[in-house]
Scaffold this active site. Structure first.
Site, PDB file in Angstrom:
ATOM      1  N   ASP A   1       0.875  -1.327   0.201  1.00  0.00           N
ATOM      2  CA  ASP A   1       0.029  -0.045   0.254  1.00  0.00           C
ATOM      3  C   ASP A   1       1.142   1.046  -0.078  1.00  0.00           C
ATOM      4  OD1 ASP A   1       0.416   0.879   3.004  1.00  0.00           O
ATOM      5  OD2 ASP A   1       0.285  -1.258   3.207  1.00  0.00           O
TER       6      ASP A   1
ATOM      7  N   ASP B   1       1.090   3.556   2.484  1.00  0.00           N
ATOM      8  CA  ASP B   1       0.823   3.991   3.703  1.00  0.00           C
ATOM      9  C   ASP B   1      -0.631   4.998   3.895  1.00  0.00           C
ATOM     10  OD1 ASP B   1       1.926   3.823   6.369  1.00  0.00           O
ATOM     11  OD2 ASP B   1       2.579   5.933   6.153  1.00  0.00           O
TER      12      ASP B   1
END
Length: 296
Positions: free
Chosen positions: A213, A215
């Protein structure tokens, strides 16, 4: 030449390493407490011979251990105790850079340790040692990892800084932006003190950081959700196993000494005089520091 015993510490999403020959799960005791799980032993046939492998699920099968509750000392001690010479750490991370999207494998070369609730050394009161962490990963292992990613058409980046946070919560937006301002590449919760302990145990160590991802800093992506992380983890797990098999094949069954001296760092690290060393701590260091203790 010594034989290669390739250790793999599997992080989130990589709890097992199937396909080995003569495989078995075995409990290994450590004076530092209980490791995360039993060790999975096996042999991987390659063109140059059979490579011995030892797999340890960092969080335990079924993920019962949080990043802060993992017994990192017991894990590294157990791997050293069974003869592991090199460790590949597989870790899920968030990206702190636009050019490192989910699905990218980052072969990191630096760490910033922001963890605070963990035992970080085998040494301490009664037996002091200081090892260098200027170059915290093994360049030779990094070369093999890069070759494996390239040969298997896996998106990767060579080099980058891994920010290790305590967790288990994900970052605040302010924290994420701070770490980006520091030039960090990825963020995770597990590779420290793991890398420090591997260095103290004279085991060569490298990380495959699997980006799941962005973050929480990225304005066009939703905040981190566990379901999204798990989905990407599942996609990455097969690639991680492919990379590890390729590294084992390129390493081969015979291992030459570390050209960077990483398997001999304790030669210049022990500072406490032999007569002043705590006998109980010396006993616990029988595997980690046995090479130098038995020669002195």
């Amino acid at each position: 030449m010594a034989k290669t015993v390739l250790g793999v510490i599997g992080g989130s999403g990589v709890y097992e390493f199937p396909g080995l020959k003569n495989e078995r799960w075995e409990k290994v005791s450590s004076p530092w407490g209980e490791p995360s799980d039993e060790l999975h032993f096996g042999e991987l046939p390659t063109e140059s011979g059979t490579v011995e492998m030892v797999f340890l699920p960092r969080h335990g099968r079924g993920h019962p251990h949080s990043p802060s509750s993992i017994n990192y000392r017991a894990n590294i001690d157990a791997l050293k105790r069974v003869g592991v010479t090199d460790i590949i750490s597989v870790s899920a991370v968030g990206s702190l850079k636009e050019e490192l999207p989910p699905g990218t494998f980052v072969i990191v070369d630096q760490f910033i340790d922001r963890s605070f609730a963990r035992e970080k050394s085998f040494f301490g009161e009664g037996f002091v040692a200081h090892v260098s962490m200027a170059q915290p990963v093994c360049p030779r292992l990094g070369d093999h990892l890069e070759k494996a990613c390239k040969n298997n058409s896996i998106a990767y980046a060579r080099g980058g800084t891994y920010l290790v946070m305590e967790g288990p919560q994900f970052s605040t937006l302010a924290e994420s932006n701070l770490y980006r301002s520091w030039g960090c590449s990825v963020i995770g919760m597990t590779n420290m003190p793991e890398a420090k302990l591997a260095r103290e145990a004279e085991i060569c160590y490298a990380t495959v950081a699997m980006v799941t991802d962005y973050d929480c800093w990225h304005p066009h992506h939703a905040h981190v959700e566990v379901s999204d992380v798990v989905r990407v983890l599942e996609e990455n797990a097969g690639h991680a196993r492919t990379v590890i098999r390729s590294v084992a094949a390129s390493f081969g069954p015979e291992r030459t000494p570390s050209p960077h001296g990483l398997d001999r760092v304790l030669d210049t690290a022990l500072i406490t005089a032999p007569a002043k060393r705590d006998p109980e701590l010396v006993r616990k260091l029988d595997a980690v520091a046995g090479r130098v203790l038995h020669s002195s």
